[in-house]
Design an enzyme around this catalytic site. Structure first.
Site, PDB file in Angstrom:
ATOM      1  N   LYS A 126       0.726  -1.135   0.250  1.00 30.52           N
ATOM      2  CA  LYS A 126       0.366  -0.047   0.039  1.00 30.52           C
ATOM      3  C   LYS A 126       1.159   1.115  -0.393  1.00 30.52           C
ATOM      4  O   LYS A 126       0.445   2.294  -0.419  1.00 30.52           O
ATOM      5  CB  LYS A 126      -1.298  -0.026   0.857  1.00 30.52           C
ATOM      6  CG  LYS A 126      -1.966  -0.941   1.136  1.00 30.52           C
ATOM      7  CD  LYS A 126      -3.540  -0.807   2.195  1.00 30.52           C
ATOM      8  CE  LYS A 126      -4.425  -1.806   1.593  1.00 30.52           C
ATOM      9  NZ  LYS A 126      -5.687  -1.085   2.619  1.00 30.52           N
ATOM     10  N   LYS A 212      -4.767  -9.411  -6.247  1.00 30.86           N
ATOM     11  CA  LYS A 212      -6.235  -9.705  -5.680  1.00 30.86           C
ATOM     12  C   LYS A 212      -7.187  -8.718  -6.107  1.00 30.86           C
ATOM     13  O   LYS A 212      -7.000  -8.375  -6.538  1.00 30.86           O
ATOM     14  CB  LYS A 212      -6.313  -9.596  -4.451  1.00 30.86           C
ATOM     15  CG  LYS A 212      -6.387  -8.395  -3.761  1.00 30.86           C
ATOM     16  CD  LYS A 212      -6.054  -9.112  -1.731  1.00 30.86           C
ATOM     17  CE  LYS A 212      -5.627  -6.981  -1.218  1.00 30.86           C
ATOM     18  NZ  LYS A 212      -5.599  -7.328  -0.437  1.00 30.86           N
ATOM     19  N   LYS A 215     -10.980  -3.404  -3.486  1.00 32.32           N
ATOM     20  CA  LYS A 215     -12.233  -2.013  -3.735  1.00 32.32           C
ATOM     21  C   LYS A 215     -10.819  -0.973  -4.304  1.00 32.32           C
ATOM     22  O   LYS A 215     -11.215   0.388  -4.723  1.00 32.32           O
ATOM     23  CB  LYS A 215     -13.041  -1.606  -2.713  1.00 32.32           C
ATOM     24  CG  LYS A 215     -12.132  -2.552  -1.515  1.00 32.32           C
ATOM     25  CD  LYS A 215     -12.865  -2.391  -0.239  1.00 32.32           C
ATOM     26  CE  LYS A 215     -12.681  -2.902   0.274  1.00 32.32           C
ATOM     27  NZ  LYS A 215     -13.499  -3.576   1.997  1.00 32.32           N
TER      28      LYS A 215
HETATM   29  P1  TYM Z   1     -10.504  -5.412   3.992  1.00 36.04           P
HETATM   30  O1  TYM Z   1     -11.263  -4.386   4.204  1.00 36.04           O
HETATM   31  O2  TYM Z   1      -9.218  -6.089   2.755  1.00 36.04           O
HETATM   32  O3  TYM Z   1     -11.515  -7.050   3.468  1.00 36.04           O
HETATM   33  C1  TYM Z   1     -12.126  -8.225   4.009  1.00 36.04           C
HETATM   34  C2  TYM Z   1     -12.262  -9.266   3.825  1.00 36.04           C
HETATM   35  O4  TYM Z   1     -12.398  -9.385   2.617  1.00 36.04           O
HETATM   36  C3  TYM Z   1     -11.017 -11.404   2.436  1.00 36.04           C
HETATM   37  N1  TYM Z   1     -10.559 -10.101   0.993  1.00 36.04           N
HETATM   38  C4  TYM Z   1     -10.446 -10.895  -0.025  1.00 36.04           C
HETATM   39  N2  TYM Z   1     -10.842 -12.772   0.214  1.00 36.04           N
HETATM   40  C5  TYM Z   1     -10.848 -13.127  -0.945  1.00 36.04           C
HETATM   41  N3  TYM Z   1      -9.957 -12.770  -2.159  1.00 36.04           N
HETATM   42  C6  TYM Z   1     -10.114 -10.940  -2.215  1.00 36.04           C
HETATM   43  N4  TYM Z   1      -9.790 -10.879  -3.240  1.00 36.04           N
HETATM   44  C7  TYM Z   1     -10.393 -10.592  -0.806  1.00 36.04           C
HETATM   45  N5  TYM Z   1     -10.166  -8.980  -0.959  1.00 36.04           N
HETATM   46  C8  TYM Z   1     -10.521  -9.071   0.111  1.00 36.04           C
HETATM   47  C9  TYM Z   1     -10.082  -9.907   3.083  1.00 36.04           C
HETATM   48  O5  TYM Z   1      -9.479 -11.141   3.386  1.00 36.04           O
HETATM   49  C10 TYM Z   1     -10.814  -9.811   4.846  1.00 36.04           C
HETATM   50  O6  TYM Z   1     -11.834 -11.154   5.004  1.00 36.04           O
HETATM   51  N6  TYM Z   1      -7.300  -4.419   8.061  1.00 36.04           N
HETATM   52  C11 TYM Z   1      -8.863  -5.625   6.780  1.00 36.04           C
HETATM   53  C12 TYM Z   1      -9.684  -5.542   8.202  1.00 36.04           C
HETATM   54  C13 TYM Z   1     -10.183  -5.469   9.620  1.00 36.04           C
HETATM   55  C14 TYM Z   1     -10.131  -7.293  10.210  1.00 36.04           C
HETATM   56  C15 TYM Z   1      -9.724  -6.376  11.134  1.00 36.04           C
HETATM   57  C16 TYM Z   1     -10.693  -8.367   9.757  1.00 36.04           C
HETATM   58  C17 TYM Z   1      -9.349  -4.976  10.354  1.00 36.04           C
HETATM   59  N7  TYM Z   1      -9.166  -5.328  12.067  1.00 36.04           N
HETATM   60  C18 TYM Z   1      -9.340  -7.477  12.171  1.00 36.04           C
HETATM   61  C19 TYM Z   1     -10.146  -9.072  10.745  1.00 36.04           C
HETATM   62  C20 TYM Z   1     -10.256  -9.020  11.990  1.00 36.04           C
HETATM   63  C21 TYM Z   1      -8.602  -5.282   5.931  1.00 36.04           C
HETATM   64  O7  TYM Z   1      -8.464  -3.917   5.688  1.00 36.04           O
HETATM   65  O8  TYM Z   1      -9.868  -6.230   5.052  1.00 36.04           O
END
Ligand code: TYM
Length: 350
Positions: A126, A212, A215
């Site tokens: 990032k 991957k 968004k």
């Molecule tokens: P975020 O918002 O990027 O994504 C949310 C969830 O979606 C999953 N994900 C994917 N899984 C499969 N293929 C993809 N292309 C894909 N893109 C996203 C992510 O693995 C995630 O499970 N830092 C985290 C949010 C967060 C979090 C937490 C998660 C903050 N605190 C505590 C678990 C526990 C994030 O940015 O996810």
């Protein structure tokens, strides 16, 4: 079991989030409900619980527009409810209404090591070439993520593959904190286990099978958003990058064909089967035939979600009330662990 997970409210909920994480959240919520009923019937007072939150505090680690964040937070809450998260059965809230998250992050900053954070691949991705110009929040964000789960004594954290490294860090922080400040028989934090769905842990971009689905990708054509209408889904799938070969009948035939593998993986996840099952049914087919079948399956899955999503979006008051109620419950659940962390560190709170 205490299940905890979060999602950043930036951009729309996309198919990667849904198949990689949210669908699993809904399943776990339903399983917990069944287990709770069985436990209640057997006279046990123990209850399993699910907490799901919008990681709005995480979203400020990248440049953002405040009005947009406010809108996206409510939209993401609507999207989660539309996917099946039931605010009566799960605790659904946004981090900004639960100050214990950033409070515990500060306490954990004393335990997390700079070397551990330096290894986080998401920071490298990032911040890109402009590391010096990245926010301090982007660097320390994995510590907030550790606080997010440790605060609730999470036992299981359903996430996609890309978040596993952050979960490992949360475990390292919990372990070091327990070793340094707690006695062996009364640890302050539980070590959380990540759980990823085997088929859909990593859904890739429709334009580049090595990246991957995300968004933050500037190309809308790279992802399927859960609110996309059927024509848009069909268009995006038809334009998805592929190669000229037909689908193989064996999984080995997908090696070196990341885009083909991605479409087959999506089909498998949607149809609740394996990649092998899909190749058994579609091996030998060209993409001219496979893509419309995939689009049809996608529309079937997404249509009911987007109908519920659009209805919920028009009820702002109901969304505010859901988040306020969830946050109040989350504050209650978090309080004892936060208090133990202060005490363990020798901090005097009056
Ligand atoms: P975020 O918002 O990027 O994504 C949310 C969830 O979606 C999953 N994900 C994917 N899984 C499969 N293929 C993809 N292309 C894909 N893109 C996203 C992510 O693995 C995630 O499970 N830092 C985290 C949010 C967060 C979090 C937490 C998660 C903050 N605190 C505590 C678990 C526990 C994030 O940015 O996810």
């Amino acid at each position: 079991m205490r299940v905890v997970s979060g999602i950043q409210p930036t951009g729309n909920l996309h198919l990667g989030n849904y198949l990689g994480a949210i669908r699993n959240w809904v399943r776990m919520q339903d399983e917990m409900e069944k287990a709770n009923r069985a436990q209640a019937a057997s006279g046990s007072a123990d209850r399993n619980q699910c907490l799901f939150f919008l990681a709005d505090l995480h979203a400020i680690s990248m440049p953002h527009e405040p009005g947009e964040l406010r809108r996206a937070t409510l939209e993401m809450a609507a999207a989660l409810v539309a996917c099946g998260i039931d605010p009566d059965r799960s605790v659904l809230f946004n981090q900004a209404q639960v100050p214990a998250h950033p409070e515990l992050q500060w306490l954990l900053n004393g335990t997390a090591r700079i070397g551990w954070l330096n290894r986080m691949t998401q920071f490298k991705d990032k911040s890109g070439k402009n590391r010096e110009g990245a926010s301090a929040a982007l660097f320390t964000y994995p510590v907030l993520q550790a606080a997010d789960v440790l605060l609730y004594q999470a036992t299981h954290v359903p996430v996609g593959e890309d978040q596993k490294q952050h979960l490992e860090l949360a475990r390292d922080i919990a372990q070091k904190f327990n070793n340094d400040y707690a006695s062996e028989d009364a640890p302050v934090f539980t070590l959380p286990e990540p759980i990823s769905p085997p088929q859909a842990a990593r859904i890739m971009s429709l334009r580049d099978g090595s990246k991957k689905m995300s968004k933050s990708d500037p190309s809308e054509m790279s992802r399927i958003d859960l609110a996309d209408d059927p024509d848009t889904v069909l268009k995006k799938i038809k334009k998805a990058k592929t190669d000229p070969e037909p689908l193989p009948s064996e999984v080995d035939g997908l090696a070196e064909r990341p885009e083909a593998l991605n479409l087959v993986t999506i089909y498998a996840a949607l149809s609740e089967g394996t990649v092998e099952d899909v190749l058994r049914d579609h091996g030998g087919a060209g993409f001219g035939a496979f893509k419309p079948a995939l689009a049809e399956l996608l529309v079937e899955t997404l249509q009911p979600i987007s109908t519920r999503f659009n209805a919920l979006l028009n009820d702002r008051e109901a969304l505010d009330a859901i988040l306020a109620r969830g946050a109040s419950r989350a504050r209650e659940i978090a309080a004892p662990t936060l208090a133990s962390a202060y005490t363990a560190l020798g901090l005097v709170r009056g």
